[in-house]
Structures are given as C-alpha cells and as structure tokens.
Design an enzyme around this catalytic site. Structure first.
Site, PDB file in Angstrom:
ATOM      1  N   GLN A   1      11.946  18.946  31.565  1.00  0.00           N
ATOM      2  CA  GLN A   1      12.378  17.548  31.670  1.00  0.00           C
ATOM      3  C   GLN A   1      13.818  17.413  31.194  1.00  0.00           C
ATOM      4  OE1 GLN A   1       9.953  14.601  29.611  1.00  0.00           O
ATOM      5  NE2 GLN A   1      11.015  12.904  30.629  1.00  0.00           N
TER       6      GLN A   1
ATOM      7  N   HIS B   1       9.196  10.334  35.502  1.00  0.00           N
ATOM      8  CA  HIS B   1       9.355  10.387  36.963  1.00  0.00           C
ATOM      9  C   HIS B   1       8.446  11.456  37.537  1.00  0.00           C
ATOM     10  CE1 HIS B   1      12.361  12.896  34.971  1.00  0.00           C
ATOM     11  NE2 HIS B   1      12.213  13.752  35.973  1.00  0.00           N
TER      12      HIS B   1
HETATM   13  P1  AMP Z   1      13.496  16.537  35.377  1.00  0.00           P
HETATM   14  O1  AMP Z   1      14.227  17.842  35.202  1.00  0.00           O
HETATM   15  O2  AMP Z   1      12.031  16.658  35.651  1.00  0.00           O
HETATM   16  O3  AMP Z   1      13.814  15.576  34.253  1.00  0.00           O
HETATM   17  O4  AMP Z   1      14.085  15.932  36.719  1.00  0.00           O
HETATM   18  C1  AMP Z   1      15.246  15.184  36.777  1.00  0.00           C
HETATM   19  C2  AMP Z   1      15.652  15.142  38.230  1.00  0.00           C
HETATM   20  O5  AMP Z   1      16.545  14.067  38.408  1.00  0.00           O
HETATM   21  C3  AMP Z   1      16.371  16.406  38.705  1.00  0.00           C
HETATM   22  O6  AMP Z   1      15.667  16.967  39.807  1.00  0.00           O
HETATM   23  C4  AMP Z   1      17.752  15.894  39.101  1.00  0.00           C
HETATM   24  O7  AMP Z   1      18.280  16.560  40.214  1.00  0.00           O
HETATM   25  C5  AMP Z   1      17.491  14.424  39.385  1.00  0.00           C
HETATM   26  N1  AMP Z   1      18.606  13.522  39.235  1.00  0.00           N
HETATM   27  C6  AMP Z   1      19.474  13.454  38.187  1.00  0.00           C
HETATM   28  N2  AMP Z   1      20.373  12.471  38.377  1.00  0.00           N
HETATM   29  C7  AMP Z   1      20.066  11.917  39.576  1.00  0.00           C
HETATM   30  C8  AMP Z   1      20.625  10.843  40.347  1.00  0.00           C
HETATM   31  N3  AMP Z   1      21.686  10.146  39.912  1.00  0.00           N
HETATM   32  N4  AMP Z   1      20.064  10.544  41.535  1.00  0.00           N
HETATM   33  C9  AMP Z   1      18.996  11.244  41.988  1.00  0.00           C
HETATM   34  N5  AMP Z   1      18.413  12.243  41.302  1.00  0.00           N
HETATM   35  C10 AMP Z   1      18.939  12.573  40.122  1.00  0.00           C
END
Ligand code: AMP
Ligand code: ZN
Length: 114
Positions: free
Chosen positions: A94, A100
């Site tokens: 995370q 999410h």
């Molecule tokens: P996690 O590592 O499970 O916290 O996932 C976070 C996700 O958010 C990652 O896959 C990122 O690529 C995505 N992410 C981060 N910033 C953005 C953004 N501004 N718009 C869309 N996705 C994002």
C-alpha cells in the site's frame, strides 16, 4: 482529508480518468497501469486502510465490490477473468493511505502473486 490524493481526485481537484462515480464511490483508471484494465475503486469517505474500517462501513465495502463487478462487465473482462486487490499497509504494497480496490484484467495473472 486535506492533502490526500484520492480525496482530491474524488473532489475533482485533481484530474483523473473517471470510469464510474456516485454519491459514495469513485472509480478511475490507474495512472501506472499494471494490466490492460487497471481501475481503482475508491470510497469518497477517507478511510486510510482496511484496518480502519468499521461495522458502519459494511455496506460501503460491499458496494466497492459490486462497482468492481459492474466495471469488469463494462470493460470486457468479466468472462476472461479479473483480479481484485486491496493492499493493506506497506508490507502488502500500500502506497496511498486512502482505501482502494484495484480491478485488474485483460491479461493472465499468476498465483501466488508477487
Ligand atoms: P497501492 O500501492 O495499493 O496503494 O496503490 C496505489 C495506486 O494508485 C498505484 O497503482 C498508483 O499507480 C495509483 N495512483 C497514484 N496516484 C494516482 C493518480 N493521481 N491517479 C491515478 N492513479 C494513481
Ligand atoms: Zn483520502
């Protein structure tokens, strides 16, 4: 929550490619997709991790799953297969501390995950 990127996306203060939204949930395409289909399903309510969710969030958490199912159908991966991932805390990967659900599809996934 101030400064939270996903709260800011939900409030449309930060641009994203929105796939679905209603009064409780927003879904948008991941900025760094790990599969041909990679959508994040996010509650408007700021809950940092799954550990912080309570009984009062039961319906909201269930709704996130049903939104994922709907999007999987719409994006054409419901039959071929898709994976839902909810990373909790750093050891699980995370990086954004607003809960999410990742919807991943459009390619073959292996088990166990990396
Ligand atoms: P996690 O590592 O499970 O916290 O996932 C976070 C996700 O958010 C990652 O896959 C990122 O690529 C995505 N992410 C981060 N910033 C953005 C953004 N501004 N718009 C869309 N996705 C994002
Ligand atoms: Zn937030």
């Amino acid at each position: 929550m101030e400064g939270c990127i996903f709260c800011r996306i939900a409030a449309k203060e930060v641009q994203s490619k929105i796939a679905y939204e209603d009064e409780e949930v927003v879904a948008f395409h991941d900025i760094n997709p790990q599969a041909p289909v990679h959508v994040l399903i996010v509650p408007r309510k700021h809950i940092p991790t799954l550990n912080d969710a309570g009984e009062e969030d039961q319906a909201l958490l269930g709704k996130m799953m049903l939104v994922a199912q709907k999007l999987a159908k719409e994006l054409g991966v419901a039959d071929s297969g898709y994976r839902l991932v909810l990373n909790t805390n750093r050891g699980a990967g995370q990086s954004i501390f607003h809960i999410h659900l990742h919807l991943l599809g459009g390619r073959l996934f292996h088990w166990p995950p990396g």
